[in-house]
Design a protein around this motif. Structure first.
Motif, PDB file in Angstrom:
ATOM      1  N   GLN A 164       6.300  -0.633  -9.756  1.00  0.00           N
ATOM      2  CA  GLN A 164       5.261  -0.755  -9.870  1.00  0.00           C
ATOM      3  C   GLN A 164       5.058   0.164  -8.793  1.00  0.00           C
ATOM      4  N   ILE A 165       5.246   0.036  -7.891  1.00  0.00           N
ATOM      5  CA  ILE A 165       5.076   1.057  -6.467  1.00  0.00           C
ATOM      6  C   ILE A 165       5.157   2.706  -6.689  1.00  0.00           C
ATOM      7  N   CYS A 216      -2.323  -2.545  -3.284  1.00  0.00           N
ATOM      8  CA  CYS A 216      -2.339  -3.625  -4.243  1.00  0.00           C
ATOM      9  C   CYS A 216      -1.408  -5.027  -4.184  1.00  0.00           C
ATOM     10  N   ALA A 233       3.349   4.500  -8.330  1.00  0.00           N
ATOM     11  CA  ALA A 233       1.918   4.426  -7.448  1.00  0.00           C
ATOM     12  C   ALA A 233       1.927   5.911  -7.100  1.00  0.00           C
ATOM     13  N   CYS A 237      -7.110   0.095  -5.786  1.00  0.00           N
ATOM     14  CA  CYS A 237      -6.099  -0.172  -6.777  1.00  0.00           C
ATOM     15  C   CYS A 237      -6.401   0.598  -7.517  1.00  0.00           C
ATOM     16  N   GLY A 296      -4.803   8.379  -7.436  1.00  0.00           N
ATOM     17  CA  GLY A 296      -3.669   8.529  -8.352  1.00  0.00           C
ATOM     18  C   GLY A 296      -4.744   7.352  -9.489  1.00  0.00           C
ATOM     19  N   MET A 356      -4.271   3.441  -1.624  1.00  0.00           N
ATOM     20  CA  MET A 356      -3.600   2.104  -2.310  1.00  0.00           C
ATOM     21  C   MET A 356      -3.701   1.374  -1.798  1.00  0.00           C
ATOM     22  N   GLY A 376      -3.018   3.711 -12.622  1.00  0.00           N
ATOM     23  CA  GLY A 376      -2.130   3.256 -12.593  1.00  0.00           C
ATOM     24  C   GLY A 376      -1.779   2.901 -13.266  1.00  0.00           C
ATOM     25  N   SER A 377      -0.505   2.311 -13.786  1.00  0.00           N
ATOM     26  CA  SER A 377       0.929   1.677 -14.489  1.00  0.00           C
ATOM     27  C   SER A 377       0.171   1.333 -15.614  1.00  0.00           C
ATOM     28  N   SER A 392       1.123  -0.724  -0.103  1.00  0.00           N
ATOM     29  CA  SER A 392       0.132   0.014   0.190  1.00  0.00           C
ATOM     30  C   SER A 392       0.804   1.398  -0.395  1.00  0.00           C
TER      31      SER A 392
END
Length: 229
Positions: free
Chosen positions: A197-198, A168, A201, A227, A213, A166, A215-216, A156
């Protein structure tokens, strides 16, 4: 009755026998000593030097909390899978520090480099600083020699001064070759994917200012409530 006196052995012979006995004892001790342990780390394998930082304060800070790992792998020895329900604890193959500490340190280093910021966990910072707290709970940390290294983690990112959060889940499996070096490198590569990934975010939350946020879109991120998918 008379007794014949036996001749004394030469003094050099006695000294030589003592040396021989001592040498034999040392060889026996060496033969019984434990094999040398090898130590591994999840630190970044990047050979590129870190760019010099300017005196300007970063736009925001991060705070990487201690990482939880499953109890069965929370030890200095490497724990490898030998089957779906069997593991082997390797006494001579060891982590440089406990796996949770290795993961936290690697994650902190990777995130600070990607985001151009600093990790202020355990350090005081200004009241008006924007800080994003990163937490991770590793649910599976599996080492399959000659097959793959797997990290399954729920993580998170939370804006410290708001309720924005967030959460995930990342599941990354890296194929590995033979040997323990390859296995550790597989875990390092998996962790680098998760850190990317973090970082995405954190950047998304910082960009919109209130932490919702965006997402990637990277494969391996499973959307949970809050997420982006």
């Amino acid at each position: 009755m008379t007794f014949a006196r036996l001749p004394r052995p030469p003094r050099g012979f006695v000294r030589g026998a003592a040396y021989a006995g001592a040498l034999a004892g040392l060889l026996a001790m060496a033969a019984c000593s434990s094999p040398t342990s090898r130590f591994y780390t999840l630190g970044s394998d990047s050979a590129a030097p870190v760019a010099a930082r300017t005196a300007a304060a970063p736009a925001y800070l991060i705070e990487v909390a201690p990482v939880d790992v499953p109890p069965q792998v929370a030890k200095n020895q490497l724990v490898v899978q030998t089957g779906p329900s069997q593991v082997q604890v390797l006494e001579q193959e060891r982590w440089a520090s406990l796996p949770g500490d290795e993961i936290r340190r690697s994650l902190s280093t990777s995130l600070t480099q990607q985001l151009g910021t600093i990790d202020v966990y355990g350090t005081a910072y200004a009241d008006n600083a924007a800080v994003y707290r990163v937490s991770m709970n590793v649910q599976r940390f599996e080492s399959w020699p000659g097959s793959h290294a797997l990290i399954d983690a729920v993580w998170s990112v939370r804006a410290v001064k708001s309720t924005a959060v967030m959460t995930c889940r990342s599941v990354v499996s890296e194929p590995v070759g033979d040997g323990f070096d390859a296995l550790v490198n597989g875990h390092r590569a998996a962790l680098q994917q998760i850190s990317a990934q973090i970082a995405g975010a954190v950047q998304g939350m910082a960009a919109n200012g209130r932490g919702s946020g965006s997402g990637s879109g990277k494969v391996g991120v499973v959307a949970l409530p809050g997420c982006p998918g």
